[in-house]
Scaffold this active site. Structure first.
Site, PDB file in Angstrom:
ATOM      1  N   GLU A  70      -0.561   3.768  -6.236  1.00  0.00           N
ATOM      2  CA  GLU A  70       0.563   3.138  -5.079  1.00  0.00           C
ATOM      3  C   GLU A  70       1.077   5.083  -5.289  1.00  0.00           C
ATOM      4  OE1 GLU A  70       4.775   1.394  -3.009  1.00  0.00           O
ATOM      5  OE2 GLU A  70       3.999   0.866  -4.538  1.00  0.00           O
ATOM      6  N   CYS A  74       1.614  -2.207  -2.321  1.00  0.00           N
ATOM      7  CA  CYS A  74       2.411  -2.394  -3.202  1.00  0.00           C
ATOM      8  C   CYS A  74       3.470  -4.044  -2.388  1.00  0.00           C
ATOM      9  CB  CYS A  74       3.397  -1.740  -3.790  1.00  0.00           C
ATOM     10  SG  CYS A  74       4.013  -2.735  -5.411  1.00  0.00           S
ATOM     11  N   LYS A  88       3.740   1.717   5.804  1.00  0.00           N
ATOM     12  CA  LYS A  88       4.033  -0.036   4.731  1.00  0.00           C
ATOM     13  C   LYS A  88       5.190  -0.806   4.853  1.00  0.00           C
ATOM     14  CE  LYS A  88       6.026  -1.086  -0.149  1.00  0.00           C
ATOM     15  NZ  LYS A  88       5.984  -0.140  -1.235  1.00  0.00           N
TER      16      LYS A  88
END
Length: 290
Positions: free
Chosen positions: A43, A153, A116
């Protein structure tokens, strides 16, 4: 038989974008030389993890998909090497900012951008200051080597995200990551928990998972985080096929047979026996269905 060699890279970041991009490219080249076809970088691999602090200056790191030097450079690299590269970058779209991934295919073409969905907010991980929650929903990118689902993540802790990507046809789940120590509790080490939750996604969906984390210690005026690496690749029952250490800048590879995994999924019945009519509580915050 449709064999696919999965790979990951793991590195520390310096805060000098050219140095960080050069180091990332070097690891991608090594992974490709070892046979890697789908190579996952961590990331926000082009910068230090700026979300340790709330500082408006870091918005200068963001760029559009079309103008991002990260996307331009690494999509060209994907084409040169004939590999697939999910690319994590800080995206600006109008007046909004996202933590995003675009998948560069083996010919250098780009998939739709995933933004995300789950944005953390805690000591040392103050992402809500920078990132708007993603508006894309979960996406699966068709590539030269198979269908790739990518979460970012914090997304990796949510089984719903993995299942959504599996239902959309993913054959591999990828999770670029930046996670390490907790500034508020030096005794808390989530590395084993972090790994097991994704092994569960692999086992529950009977598909490989690739997780790429960073290493090294990064210090801001407000906190310090030592990223714990331990990047890994699983097989279709959650077994670890390849892994990296807590500290080393490295890459790792493992080969899976996508056709055999598909036969196993069909035979086992996990998707056949789902009962979406009973899962309405998942659509609410409190679990109550009116």
């Amino acid at each position: 038989m449709r064999n696919l060699t999965l790979a990951l890279t793991q590195k520390a970041c310096t805060g000098n974008q050219e140095v960080d991009l050069d180091a990332a490219e070097a690891l991608v080249r090594k992974a490709a030389s070892a046979g890697g076809q789908l190579i996952l970088l961590q990331e926000l691999f082009a910068s230090r993890y700026f979300c340790q602090e709330q500082n408006p200056k870091h918005f200068a790191l963001a760029d559009t998909v079309a103008n991002s030097p990260i996307v331009k450079r690494f999509s060209a690299l994907a084409k040169e090497l004939g590999v697939v590269l999910p690319l994590s970058f800080f995206e600006q779209a109008g007046r909004s900012f996202f933590n995003s991934v675009v998948v560069a295919d083996a010919d250098g073409s780009l998939s739709a951008t995933y933004r995300k969905s789950h944005i953390p907010d805690g000591p040392g991980y103050e992402e809500k200051f920078y990132f708007t929650p993603g508006d894309t929903g979960f996406l699966v990118a068709p590539t030269a080597f198979g269908a790739v689902g990518v979460g970012i993540c914090w997304d990796q802790w949510f089984p719903e995200a993995a299942r959504a990507m599996a239902l959309l046809g993913a054959e591999v789940l990828c999770y670029p990551t930046a996670i390490g120590s907790e500034p508020q509790d030096a005794n808390l080490d989530s590395s084993a928990h972090w790994r097991r939750v994704m092994q569960g996604h692999a086992a529950a969906n009977m598909m490989p998972v690739v997780a790429s984390n960073r290493v090294g210690t990064e210090t801001s005026p407000e906190s310090s985080i030592t990223f714990y690496g331990t990047s890994f690749i699983t097989g279709g029952t959650g077994e670890i096929l390849a892994e990296a250490s807590r500290t080393e800048e490295t890459f790792a590879c493992a080969t899976v047979d996508l056709d055999e995994l598909e036969r196993a999924r069909r035979s086992f019945g996990l998707f056949r026996d789902r009962r979406p009519d009973l899962y309405q509580s998942l659509l609410t915050y409190d679990g109550l269905v009116n």
